[in-house]
Design an enzyme around this catalytic site. Structure first.
Site, PDB file in Angstrom:
ATOM      1  N   GLU A 117      46.999  31.129  39.561  1.00 24.81           N
ATOM      2  CA  GLU A 117      48.353  30.642  39.777  1.00 24.81           C
ATOM      3  C   GLU A 117      49.152  31.657  40.595  1.00 24.81           C
ATOM      4  O   GLU A 117      48.764  32.817  40.744  1.00 24.81           O
ATOM      5  CB  GLU A 117      49.042  30.427  38.428  1.00 24.81           C
ATOM      6  CG  GLU A 117      48.354  29.435  37.507  1.00 24.81           C
ATOM      7  CD  GLU A 117      48.494  28.004  37.978  1.00 24.81           C
ATOM      8  OE1 GLU A 117      49.390  27.722  38.814  1.00 24.81           O
ATOM      9  OE2 GLU A 117      47.707  27.163  37.517  1.00 24.81           O
TER      10      GLU A 117
ATOM     11  N   LYS B  58      41.942  31.058  23.590  1.00 28.88           N
ATOM     12  CA  LYS B  58      40.649  30.402  23.371  1.00 28.88           C
ATOM     13  C   LYS B  58      39.854  31.073  22.248  1.00 28.88           C
ATOM     14  O   LYS B  58      39.227  30.382  21.438  1.00 28.88           O
ATOM     15  CB  LYS B  58      39.863  30.394  24.675  1.00 28.88           C
ATOM     16  CG  LYS B  58      40.510  29.528  25.747  1.00 28.88           C
ATOM     17  CD  LYS B  58      39.859  29.692  27.107  1.00 28.88           C
ATOM     18  CE  LYS B  58      40.564  28.862  28.166  1.00 28.88           C
ATOM     19  NZ  LYS B  58      39.996  29.075  29.519  1.00 28.88           N
TER      20      LYS B  58
END
Length: 405
Positions: free
Chosen positions: A185, A200
């Site tokens: 990004e 995660k």
């Protein structure tokens, strides 16, 4: 006919719609009945889309429609997505999400609502993209006592480190290339500082313990301090530098989840996982080791995992709940050990001390600096060693743990 709603028509949401209609015939055969996407929620207009008649801006259209039995949440974030998912679950609608931030922060609450309302909250796509890891842990490996999980869970950082390893790029150049290719990004903080991988590993830790592990309680260090010099020295020690998210269960039942750059020896398959691919290694008392590998992100890989959950629900709608994985909320201080208790070998790069000051270490003299790998020690002991180097007039330039699985 079963009706599906998709929340968000960005990269993942549009991928879910595309893949559903691309493979609709085979999907309907697998679920054994007719099904279709009835709504696509997005605040933007898509006048040229072939699905323009399905768009809505009002979540209440979905929440109040009894025909909709499962919702695919692909919005991201933990604000609007949280409100919308919660509303859907409270109205008895099953939800499949790719949203790791939502699951990592709010999973225990949303799973409790799903149980109360006799529906399912699925999140296979929240870890590892196309890699099946949530359901295997929940079902296929359920007979095992899982002792450790370690993985490369962020494709952006793996791409950057790969460029540093294979093409001798420095960090800034590799990051710029990742941004130009769309892997990173404009603001890459969540990736390069390890926050994405942390969410995660929290999800995987929650699965193996049955208790919600929160990201704020997990030691997390990204790759911004990794230098090209360390990457090249790692090669001389027969290892590759990777951002590793891991959780280890101690004999006392507590766990140590953490995210940090590590030297992965070449005899570990994860050292060869390159580009934007992910890999997860699971250690259990029945399986010894099992490794899961594949594309960790992207439109269709993530959509594949989201739709896998949708298909699972539609195939088994008559069976009610208990199809999805679950855990309960808890005080993390009851289950988490201090990450400094974790034991491993350590790589150091130091200046100002001689090889004679080092015992039981594999040493590479790099001119003004010395690089070496220690014997196995706790992270707390490695911190003490670093202080002792400084007390002797030396300087610790780098300290990286070694992954020993």
């Amino acid at each position: 006919m079963s009706k599906i709603a998709v929340l968000g028509y960005g990269v993942v949401g549009s991928g879910v719609v595309e893949l559903f209609y691309k493979n609709k015939e085979s999907i309907l055969k697998k679920i054994g009945k007719d099904a279709d996407i009835k709504y696509i929620l997005d605040i933007r207009d898509f006048p040229d889309s072939p699905y323009r008649d399905k768009f809505t801006r009002d979540i209440n259209d979905i929440v109040n429609d009894k025909e909709v039995t499962i919702v695919a949440e692909c919005m991201g974030g933990a604000t609007f997505a949280y409100d919308f998912v919660k509303a859907c679950l409270q109205n008895g609608k099953n939800v499949s999400t790719s949203n790791k931030e939502l699951v990592a922060k709010k999973g225990a609450e949303l799973l409790a609502i799903a149980k109360e309302k006799n529906c399912n909250f699925f999140f296979e796509a929240s870890v590892g993209g196309a890699i099946p890891i949530i359901r295997p842990l929940h079902k296929c490996l359920a007979a095992n006592e899982i002792s450790q999980i370690a993985g490369i869970l962020n494709g952006t950082t793996n791409f950057i480190l790969g460029k540093m390893i294979n093409e001798s790029m420095d960090f800034d150049a590799a990051l710029k290339m990742a941004q130009e290719l769309g892997y990173a990004e404009k603001d890459p903080t969540a990736d390069v500082e390890g926050h994405d991988a942390c969410r995660k590993i929290c999800i995987l830790s929650s699965l193996i313990t049955g208790k919600h592990i929160y990201p704020d309680n997990v030691y997390t260090k990204g790759i911004t301090d990794i230098s090209l010099k360390d990457v090249k020295l790692a090669e001389k020690f027969g290892a590759a530098v990777k951002l590793i998210a891991s959780v280890r269960k101690l004999e006392n039942g507590r766990i140590i989840p953490m995210v940090m750059p590590m030297l992965v020896p070449y005899d570990n398959l994860m050292s060869r996982v390159d580009d934007v691919f992910n890999a997860v290694m699971v250690c259990g008392d029945g399986i010894d080791k099992a490794m899961f590998y594949g594309r960790g992100a992207g439109m269709l890989p993530t959509a594949s995992a989201v739709l896998g959950d949708v298909i699972e629900q539609l195939k088994n709608e008559e069976n009610g709940t208990d199809l999805a994985q679950s855990w309960v909320d808890c005080d993390n201080s009851e289950i988490l050990a201090d990450y400094k208790e974790n034991e491993c070998r350590m790589y150091f790069r130091v200046s100002g001390i001689s090889e004679a000051d080092l015992e039981n270490a594999e040493i590479i003299d790099n001119g003004e600096e010395v690089a070496f790998v220690t014997a196995r020690m706790s992270i707390a002991k490695s911190d003490e060693f670093a202080k002792s180097v400084e007390l002797r007039g030396g300087s610790v330039k780098s300290k990286i743990a070694v992954l020993d699985i």
